[in-house]
Enzyme design. Structure first.
Site, short mmCIF file in Angstrom:
data_model
loop_
_atom_site.label_atom_id
_atom_site.label_comp_id
_atom_site.label_asym_id
_atom_site.label_seq_id
_atom_site.Cartn_x
_atom_site.Cartn_y
_atom_site.Cartn_z
N GLU A 250 -6.93 4.79 7.76
CA GLU A 250 -6.70 6.21 7.46
C GLU A 250 -7.93 6.82 6.80
OE1 GLU A 250 -2.99 5.52 5.43
OE2 GLU A 250 -2.09 5.01 7.37
N ASN B 38 0.87 -1.18 0.00
CA ASN B 38 0.00 0.00 0.00
C ASN B 38 0.91 1.23 0.00
OD1 ASN B 38 -1.78 2.06 0.46
ND2 ASN B 38 -2.42 1.36 2.51
N GLY C 9 2.64 2.62 10.80
CA GLY C 9 3.58 3.72 10.62
C GLY C 9 4.27 4.16 11.90
N SER D 142 3.63 -1.76 10.49
CA SER D 142 5.08 -1.82 10.73
C SER D 142 5.68 -3.19 10.42
CB SER D 142 5.40 -1.40 12.17
OG SER D 142 5.01 -0.04 12.38
N LYS E 14 0.13 4.21 -0.31
CA LYS E 14 -0.53 5.41 0.26
C LYS E 14 -0.31 6.61 -0.67
CE LYS E 14 -0.26 3.24 4.74
NZ LYS E 14 -0.12 3.35 6.20
N HIS F 49 -9.54 1.21 4.78
CA HIS F 49 -8.29 1.44 5.51
C HIS F 49 -8.55 2.39 6.67
CE1 HIS F 49 -4.21 2.59 6.49
NE2 HIS F 49 -3.82 1.50 5.84
N GLU G 250 -5.20 -4.68 10.69
CA GLU G 250 -4.21 -3.63 10.89
C GLU G 250 -4.51 -2.87 12.17
OE1 GLU G 250 -2.36 -2.52 6.76
OE2 GLU G 250 -3.94 -1.12 7.28
P1 13P Z 1 3.12 0.60 7.73
O1 13P Z 1 3.66 -0.68 7.15
O2 13P Z 1 3.82 1.82 7.22
O3 13P Z 1 3.00 0.54 9.21
O4 13P Z 1 1.62 0.76 7.15
C1 13P Z 1 0.75 -0.32 7.25
C2 13P Z 1 -0.48 0.00 6.49
O5 13P Z 1 -1.26 0.86 6.86
C3 13P Z 1 -0.72 -0.75 5.24
O6 13P Z 1 -2.01 -0.53 4.76
#
Ligand code: 13P
Length: 255
Positions: free
Chosen positions: A98, A10, A174, A214, A12, A96, A168
């Protein structure tokens, strides 16, 4: 191996069309024809076409990070399933955290997207997971249950095995703070039980449940060795070819 592992990147809101094509080219050069792991790259909308071109004829699949449930119409700034399909996307990340947090997406809205994706032969990667506050108040499993049941309402037995679920934990995204293998496996097993109640054991055993938050080459093997962890949805570590390729190799070794 009852379930083929999945590694999905992803990206982003990272990579222009040009930079995305370069990253995809570097990934393809080393693992473009790997079929023992399902590999999916999910660039931003603006890089779907350029990355899709690089993936032509390769085993690596193309995914989007979101879509709108309606077919077309007055939805400024939105993208439909058909638009994604015509760019040769096969997967789409939905729900997601976010988008739940910053765009106010609800379980009901995410459910409409899941149904629209399936109706258009796109494989949804449905994200679920608790915040730190929810974990600390002991409501992790209740939140995950609400997310899973909410997203899957109306998904049929014929459709469920094309759905990929990504657990997640929001506090691990992150932050560099990965869930322990025990914490992750507990929730993955809980999701598998839920799927068993909803669809029966034979189908529930076929659904891939990914971990995200992560995940890096250094912690992937341990997570991927768990019984119900069928791959990873990777953020930060998917933005560099080396770390993404190493994650795919870790998944292959865990198959
Ligand atoms: P990170 O791997 O940067 O923690 O992000 C995970 C994520 O949100 C994947 O959709």
């Amino acid at each position: 191996m009852i379930r083929k592992k999945v590694i999905a990147g992803n990206w982003k809101m990272n990579k222009t069309a040009g930079d995305g094509a370069i990253l995809a080219r570097d990934i393809v050069a080393e693992i473009g024809r790997v079929t023992s792991v399902d590999i999916v790259l999910c660039p931003p909308f603006t890089a779907l076409e350029s990355v899709g071109r690089v993936l032509e004829g390769q085993a690596i699949k193309l995914g989007a990070q979101n879509m709108h449930p309606e077919k077309n119409g007055a939805f400024t700034g939105e993208i439909s399933a058909e638009m994604l399909r015509t760019l040769y996307a096969t997967h789409v990340i939905l729900g997601h955290s976010e988008r739940r947090t910053y765009c106010g997406e609800t379980d009901a809205f995410i459910n409409r997207k899941v149904l629209a994706a399936l109706a258009n032969q796109l494989k949804p990667i449905v994200c679920v997971g608790e915040t730190l506050a929810e974990r600390e108040t002991g409501s992790t499993l209740a939140v995950v249950q609400r997310h899973v049941e909410g997203a899957l309402a109306g998904v049929t037995k014929q459709q469920i095995t094309t759905v990929i679920i990504a657990y997640e934990p929001v506090w691990a995204i992150g932050t560099g703070r990965v869930a322990t293998t025990a914490q992750a496996q507990e929730v993955h097993a809980f999701i598998r039980d839920l799927l068993t109640k909803l669809y029966g054991a034979p189908l529930a055993q076929k659904v891939r449940i990914l971990y995200g938050g992560s995940m890096k080459p250094g912690n992937a093997s341990e997570l991927l060795a768990e019984k119900d962890i069928d791959g990873g949805l990777i953020g930060g570590a998917s933005l560099e070819a080396r770390s993404f390729i190493d994650l795919v190799k870790a998944a292959d070794a865990a198959n």
